[in-house]
Structures are given as structure tokens and as C-alpha cells.
Design an enzyme around this catalytic site. Structure first.
Site: not given
Lengths: 574, 244
Positions: A124, A237, A239, A253, A256, A287, A352, A387
Site C-alpha cells: 500500500f 485527506q 483520497h 471510493l 488504494e 495519498r 476521505h 494518513r
């Protein structure tokens, strides 16, 4: 007859507000300590936003990459957060996440497996090693069902479809909470020695968001009104990959994990544009970087037909894609007429997650208000300015457990509080006011305008001018909200429900905007066009927002010095 | 812009009626978008449950043109527009208001099912193939559409004696967990009344997660119940070697 005796009252040692991963994990821990626990949630049990988490939980279990350990996870988290994280939280999180994952497994969660039967981990963004324990792309569902059933069988009381509108206080400390049943509209009072806020984020203040209707910043607003401090509110954040078409699903969404499993990002010219922005990490950059890159490509005219970038996983075998990303496959097939095993998706940034939230003690989740705790997205500190994917689900179980433990211990050594009827009566009047008005706007219109405004003025790229405009706009929106009108009865009335959510969104949107205006640099998810660089002097500071006599007040806080051991881990170049 | 008529149930426990709303169509629109449009512009107090809008939470269950569906994944362009699109609440549960129904019975049934209980001294290793089988059941998003369509609940209202397909799926997920050591067959027979199911497969047809409820969950569980309670050979074997 006093107000509180007119409606039902429940008494608990520990009251948890919010039934996502953090709230449920807190409840389980408090139950294990012998506390009488109540859990209040706005939706039905099991529908909290955690259920939408897709990619996985980050935990340095080293099932695949043997070199991984908590130190590397700590370093990745701190670097991803651009070093303004609460380092102690980042340390505890990295150290405890593997045990928390094993615990989920022992409670019945079924993760995907490695060839030798251990929990499988995937790559990730921002994580040095393959670290995300997962169940296809529906990890959140697995987690919430596991926690929900564990809690139900341990015996907490669940108050479903109940909205809390006020934290009640007894002097300085919390004494309980006041709210209403969404179903009937009747009021309900909770008396509790400890309260854990686990209400998640504030995505619904933005127009394009991956968040569900519940994410309206309630817990942060309740805590702020009760005197608790908010921290790092400028860090919101976006995304990088939300759906951009069709209009009804804009913002939804796209995990990821698509990139984790090898998905490639391209612009309309077919270029893998991440080469320009982060040639080392490419699609698996953090991100904040990927979101800005897509935004820039679109702005400079290289976007996809509906204003996004192309995300392509179709070079992988169709069966592999369907097995590893089943819900993405169905989501695109059914909602966008795109077969992701055959062609690319169109994706763009979507609001997000908020890294900021209630300022808490790292070890216990304790806020500055005695008896008030917070965990999960509603709390701040772990993620700093950005994050990493996968660090949210692990955050929920590490700090949910810690907050539940501390809340139960606090309750043990605390006498029962006294409820103050004047507080209850005041909030009753406030909550019912929109029904009494014969004219005024619908909350839907004001919410729509708030979302447009936050999207345009407090988005991915910010400027002094826009943020000042946003503060002025928020004043106007607040004035309109104070005169809004709700039609119909109190029975399951979404317009009325929205009027309450809107009050919270306005407060927290203002906190985000104030903090964004004050941070005159770019760092992580906070990008200022007028201050494009990160500055060391800002790196030492965090912004705290507190309610001083009704006025939203911001001050700067310095973080305590990091111990030498952690400094050394951070300095290692891996 | 093209418009379409939605005929939505408006009412509460005491009854109600269908109300027509004209809604402008947009590209790729789903029924839930249309309902939201009605809320925002015509009927702010129209009650509906929803959360994720991505078929992951199972909140927006309703009966669209008579078919139990998730409104968030029912495309408007897949429905005929020459007549009103009807949107009604799930029939098997009492109406609270408009499209929101009282599904609390489901939560009470769930409580009866013994939770996961690892076998003593178990090693926490599992084969992906064994996990795959159970993950199918754990995909369930608790939309309760299977409960809504099941005639044992819908037409015969056997809520006191019967648990419904959702809880056979949940039981199957526990019973077939590779490391589980508890037995739920007596509970399935006596409390969830699995014998009432006569495998018409209506539940499987409406499942938005495409879980093979009847074939993979209910029939194997029925077999376990039969083995345990009605198979004379197994009874003797158990007498000699003890229960599971």
C-alpha cells in the site's frame, strides 16, 4: 416535573458514542473491565462508515516480508504524516497493531491467507513492506461484523438510530449525553461517568466525498462545545481515487488496493504521470502526493473525459482482479458500465478522512475534559499531516481498545455524576426550534451550499484569499442555519436530522478553515498555493482550537521532544 | 431534461398511500439518487435509510417495481419509464415511516446464534481454499432482502419459529469456519427452525452479494441437522465416539 424526568434516561459507567471500529473496540474493552457499557449510534448496528473500508489494516506482522517490524511501520507513519504526528501514538500504534489483528482473528475474522496459511498482507502507498492484512476489498465489513458480534455476545446495550445533540456536564467533567431517537423523535438522556467519542470524520462538509451521511463531525463538535480541544484540523485527506462518473456516484471510493495490486495511473495521453511527481514510489506514493498529481494533470488539460485520471488494472488476469477486488469489479460494472478487467477506470480526488480531531493523550485517549475520551478518526495525532492507507483500521482497534480501557478505569474511581436539568432544557429548545418557524430555508439547501463552498475554497489547494472568503461564507451559512425551517413531524424526519448534523458540520468546517488559514506552509494534505514549501519552523507546531466563551480560538502547541531511540529510528534510511 | 415519475409509499404504522413525484433524470442515476432528489426538493421529511451508496452497507433496501432491491444499485435506466416506478418499503417488516421499516427482529435472532468458538489448542493457520468457502457467507451486508422475500416470513410471518435465510448464512459462516469448535445444529433445528425452509431459492435470487444462500448455506446446514438428529448410524457413532 423536571425536563429530564419527562423522557427516558439510561445510566452507564461508560457511554460510547459511535459504533464503528473504534467505538466497538472501546466497548469490548470496557466490558472486559467489568463496566456497564452503552453504545449509541446514528445508524443501525453494523452500518457505520468502517463497513466501507476496503484495502486492509496495516500491521507489521512480517508474514511475507520478514524484515518488517514496528520500527519500520513507525517510520513510515511518521514520514507519511510529515513528522507532525504525535510520535508516541505512532509508536504505540506500530507496536500494538499486530496483536490487535491476531485478536480479531481469534474472535472469528477470516483474513486472506498466505501459502503457508498465515494472514496475507498486501502493498500500500507509503508502506515500505507488504503490510496490509485484508479480506479482498471488503476488510471493513469483516472487521465490523467481528467486533459487533463480539460486543453483542459480551453484552453491551446498543441504542441504534439515536443522535446525540449535547454532552451534559457536571461542573468541569462530563455527566452524560442528551439526544433523540431518530425513529420516534422522542428525547433520551444518558448518564455516564465516562464517555468515549468515536463518531468518525467530517467528509460530508465537502461536495465530493467518499464518506457516508453519518460523517458530519458530530463527536468533534460535541466535544468542542463541551470544552475539549481540537488538534490539526487543517489536515483533511483527499483520497486520490474516487469515482468521477456517473454524477450520482462521484466521490465514491476506489480502493488504494487497486494500485496495491498493480494498478497504473495514466493521463489522457497515456503517460504514467506519477513519473513526474514521485518517480521512486510512482502509483504507491502517499495519498497527498497522488491526489495533487491527479488534480494537476486534470487542471493542466491532460485529464480523462469526465475530469479525472485513468486507473488501469486490466493488464492483470481477469480472474485475479475479480478475486482480489470483487467489490470494485461490481461497483464499476453496475454503476458505471465499466468492466475493470477489460479497461481503465476514471478516478479523481475525493474528500476521505480528517487527520485532525479531538486532542487526546496518547496512552489513554483522554481529552482535556475529565471523563471525556476519544478514539479513531474523531481523535487526532496519530496520522499527522497525512494518513497512510491501512493505518486507519489499525488506529481504530489500537486506540479504541486503549480508550475503552481508560474510560472503564476512570469510571471505577469516579462517583456518579449529577445531571443538570437546565442544560437539558436548553438543548431541547434548540433542537426543536426549526419546527416552530413558519418560514426559513430547508437544511438541504444550506447543506448543499456548504458543500459547494468547502469544495471550492477549502479543497486540495488553498490560498489566503480563498480561506478568508470561506470564513466569511461560513458566517453567512451559520446565520442562515439559525433561521432554517423543518417541515413535518418528529417521526423519522430526515430534514430535521440533517438540521442537527448541519450544526456540527458548520462548527467543524470553521475549525478546519481557521487552522488552514493559520498554517502558512504546505505540509502533507495541507497544500497552500501561496506557501508551497514545508518550513521547519512550522514542522515544530500543531494548531489547537478551543471554545473560549463562545469564540473559536486558535493557539499553537509545541510537541514534546522525541526520545533519542525514536529519533534514531526515524533517521535510518530505509 | 427528461423526467420520470416515482410512486413512493408515504405513511407509517397506521397506514399510508402512494404519492407520485416527478424527478429529473440524470446520467447513470440510481433509484436512491431519485429519492434523495425528492427529499432535497419536494419532501424533506421522506424517510429512507442509506449509508454508503455503494452496495456495501445494505441500508437502502426497498421494493422497486415490486422487486426487493438495494436502491443504490438499481439503475433508473434499467427500469421502464412509460409507467411510474414504484418504491415501497420491505413488506416483511413493520413500517416505521415511508421507506424505513422496523428490522429490529433480525438483531434479536442474531443474538441467539452462538458466536465463533475456536477449538482448544488450535494453530492459527488456515488454507485459502477453506477460507474462500466461508468468506462467501461473510460477504453478507445485512440488507435483509432475503428475509423480505422469504415466503416463510413474508406470507406466513413465522418470525417466532424461523430465523430466515440471513441467519442461516451467518450460521453457515460460523459452522464452516475452519477453526470453529461449537455446534449450532440443535439451535438451527429448534430455534431458527431451518426445517421450515423448503428451498424455493427466492433468497438466492435477490441477494445483492450473489451469495448462493440456498445451495451453499441452507442445504449443507439442513444436511448437518439431518445427520445429527435423524441419521441412526451417526447417532450410534456419536454415542461411541462422542459429539463434535
Amino acid at each position: 416535573m423536571t425536563a429530564s424526568s419527562q423522557h427516558e434516561t439510561h445510566e452507564h459507567d461508560v457511554l460510547i458514542i459511535g459504533a464503528g471500529g473504534a467505538g466497538l473496540r472501546a466497548a469490548i474493552e470496557a466490558l472486559a473491565q467489568g463496566a456497564r457499557v452503552g453504545v449509541v449510534c446514528k445508524s443501525l448496528l453494523g452500518k457505520a462508515h468502517t463497513v466501507m473500508a476496503e484495502g486492509g489494516l496495516a500491521a507489521a506482522m512480517a508474514n511475507l516480508d520478514k524484515e518488517d517490524d514496528w520500527r519500520t511501520h513507525f517510520r513510515d507513519t511518521m514520514r507519511g504524516g510529515k513528522l507532525v504526528n504525535n510520535w508516541r501514538m505512532a509508536q504505540l500504534h506500530a507496536q500494538e497493531a499486530p496483536d490487535r489483528v491476531r485478536e480479531l482473528e481469534q474472535w472469528g475474522a477470516l483474513f486472506d491467507r498466505t501459502e503457508n496459511g498465515e494472514i496475507l498482507q498486501r502493498a500500500f502507498g507509503g508502506h515500505t513492506f507488504r503490510r496490509l492484512c485484508h479480506v479482498g476489498d471488503r476488510t471493513g465489513l469483516e472487521m465490523i461484523r467481528t467486533l459487533q458480534d463480539r460486543g453483542v455476545h459480551m453484552g453491551f446495550d446498543v441504542y441504534m438510530e439515536c443522535t446525540i445533540t449535547k454532552l451534559l456536564k457536571d461542573g468541569d467533567r462530563v455527566a452524560g449525553a442528551f439526544g433523540y431517537w431518530r425513529e420516534t423523535g422522542k428525547f433520551v438522556t444518558f448518564k455516564a461517568k465516562s464517555i468515549v467519542i468515536a463518531t468518525g470524520g467530517i467528509g460530508k462538509s465537502w461536495k465530493i466525498t467518499s464518506n457516508s451521511w453519518e460523517c458530519t463531525g458530530d463527536g468533534m463538535a460535541l466535544a468542542y462545545e463541551a470544552g475539549a480541544e481540537l488538534l490539526d484540523m487543517e489536515f483533511v485527506q483527499f483520497h486520490p481515487t474516487g469515482m468521477v462518473w456517473p454524477p450520482g456516484v462521484q466521490g465514491l471510493l476506489v480502493t488504494e488496493a487497486v494500485r496495491g495490486e498493480g494498478g497504473l495511473l495514466r493521463n489522457k495521453n497515456g503517460e504514467r504521470f506519477m513519473e513526474k511527481y514521485d518517480p521512486k514510489k510512482m502509483e504507491l506514493s502517499t495519498r497527498d502526493v497522488v491526489a495533487r498529481s491527479i488534480y494537476t494533470e486534470v487542471k493542466e488539460g491532460r485529464g480523462s473525459p469526465h475530469g479525472g485520471a485513468f486507473l488501469d488494472i486490466s493488464h492483470k488476469p481477469a480472474e485475479y482482479v475479480k478475486r482480489k477486488l470483487p467489490s470494485m469489479y461490481h461497483q464499476f460494472k453496475e454503476l458505471a458500465d465499466v468492466d475493470i478487467t477489460k479497461g481503465p477506470m476514471e478516478v479523481g480526488p475525493t474528500c476521505h478522512y480528517v487527520m485532525g480531531g479531538i486532542r487526546v493523550d496518547a496512552e489513554t485517549g483522554r481529552s482535556s475534559v475529565p471523563g471525556l475520551f476519544a478514539a479513531g478518526e474523531a481523535a487526532a495525532g496519530l496520522h499527522g499531516a497525512n494518513r497512510l492507507g491501512g493505518n486507519s483500521l489499525s488506529d481504530l482497534i489500537v486506540f479504541g481498545r486503549r480508550a475503552g480501557l481508560a474510560a472503564a478505569e476512570h469510571a471505577k474511581k469516579t462517583a456518579a455524576p449529577t445531571l443538570d436539568n437546565s442544560q437539558i432544557e436548553a438543548t431541547e429548545r434548540e433542537v426543536l426550534a426549526p419546527f416552530a418557524r413558519t418560514s426559513g430555508e430547508s437544511p438541504y439547501q444550506i447543506h448543499h451550499d456548504l458543500q459547494e463552498m468547502m469544495q471550492n475554497l477549502v479543497g486540495i489547494f488553498r490560498t489566503d484569499e480563498d480561506l478568508r472568503k470561506a470564513l466569511a461564507a461560513l458566517e453567512k451559512l451559520k446565520a442562515r442555519a439559525s433561521k432554517m425551517r423543518v417541515e413535518g413531524s418528529r417521526v423519522f424526519n430526515p430534514g430535521w436530522h440533517l438540521s442537527r448534523d448541519l450544526a456540527c458540520m458548520l462548527t467543524i468546517s470553521e475549525a478546519c478553515t481557521h487552522a488552514a488559514l493559520a498554517r502558512k506552509e504546505s505540509r502533507g494534505a495541507h497544500s497552500r498555493l501561496d506557501f508551497p514549501k514545508s518550513e521547519d519552523v512550522w514542522g515544530a507546531k500543531n494548531h489547537v482550537i478551543v471554545n473560549k466563551g463562545g469564540a473559536m480560538t486558535l493557539f499553537e502547541a509545541q510537541r514534546p521532544e522525541m526520545p533519542a531511540e525514536l529519533k534514531q529510528i526515524l533517521a535510518e534510511d530505509k | 431534461m427528461a423526467e420520470v415519475t416515482l410512486r413512493v409509499f408515504r405513511g407509517d404504522r397506521d397506514g399510508g398511500k402512494a404519492v407520485d413525484y416527478q424527478v429529473p433524470l440524470t446520467e447513470g442515476m440510481v433509484v436512491l439518487d431519485a429519492i434523495h432528489s425528492i427529499q432535497a426538493h419536494q419532501a424533506p421529511d421522506l424517510a429512507v435509510r442509506w449509508n454508503c451508496k455503494a452496495a456495501k452497507c445494505g441500508s437502502c433496501s426497498a421494493e422497486v417495481n415490486g422487486r426487493p432491491s438495494l436502491m443504490c444499485k438499481t439503475r433508473m435506466d434499467a427500469l421502464p419509464h412509460d409507467q411510474p416506478i414504484t418504491v415501497y418499503p420491505m413488506k416483511s417488516f413493520p413500517v416505521i415511516k415511508d421507506l424505513a421499516t422496523d428490522v429490529s427482529w433480525n438483531y434479536r435472532v442474531n443474538k441467539k446464534i452462538p458466536p465463533f468458538q475456536p477449538r482448544p489448542g488450535v494453530e492459527w493457520k488456515m488454507d485459502q481454499r477453506d477460507v474462500d468457502r466461508v468468506q462467501e457467507f461473510r460477504k453478507c451486508i445485512e440488507c435483509f432482502l432475503c428475509q423480505d422475500v422469504c415466503h416463510v416470513l413474508r406470507d406466513h410471518d413465522k418470525k417466532q419459529q424461523f430465523g430466515g435465510p440471513r441467519f442461516f448464512v451467518r450460521s453457515a459462516g460460523l459452522e464452516m469456519h475452519p477453526l470453529d469448535g461449537a455446534s449450532r445444529t440443535r439451535m438451527l433445528k429448534e430455534e431458527l427452525g431451518i426445517g421450515f425452509c423448503n428451498i424455493t431459492k427466492c433468497c438466492t435470487e435477490v441477494c445483492p452479494e450473489e451469495i448462493h444462500i440456498t445451495d451453499n448455506a441452507i442445504i449443507p446446514l439442513k444436511e448437518r441437522v439431518v445427520d445429527e438428529f435423524y441419521d441412526p448410524v451417526a447417532m450410534i457413532v456419536r454415542k461411541i465416539f462422542g459429539a463434535k
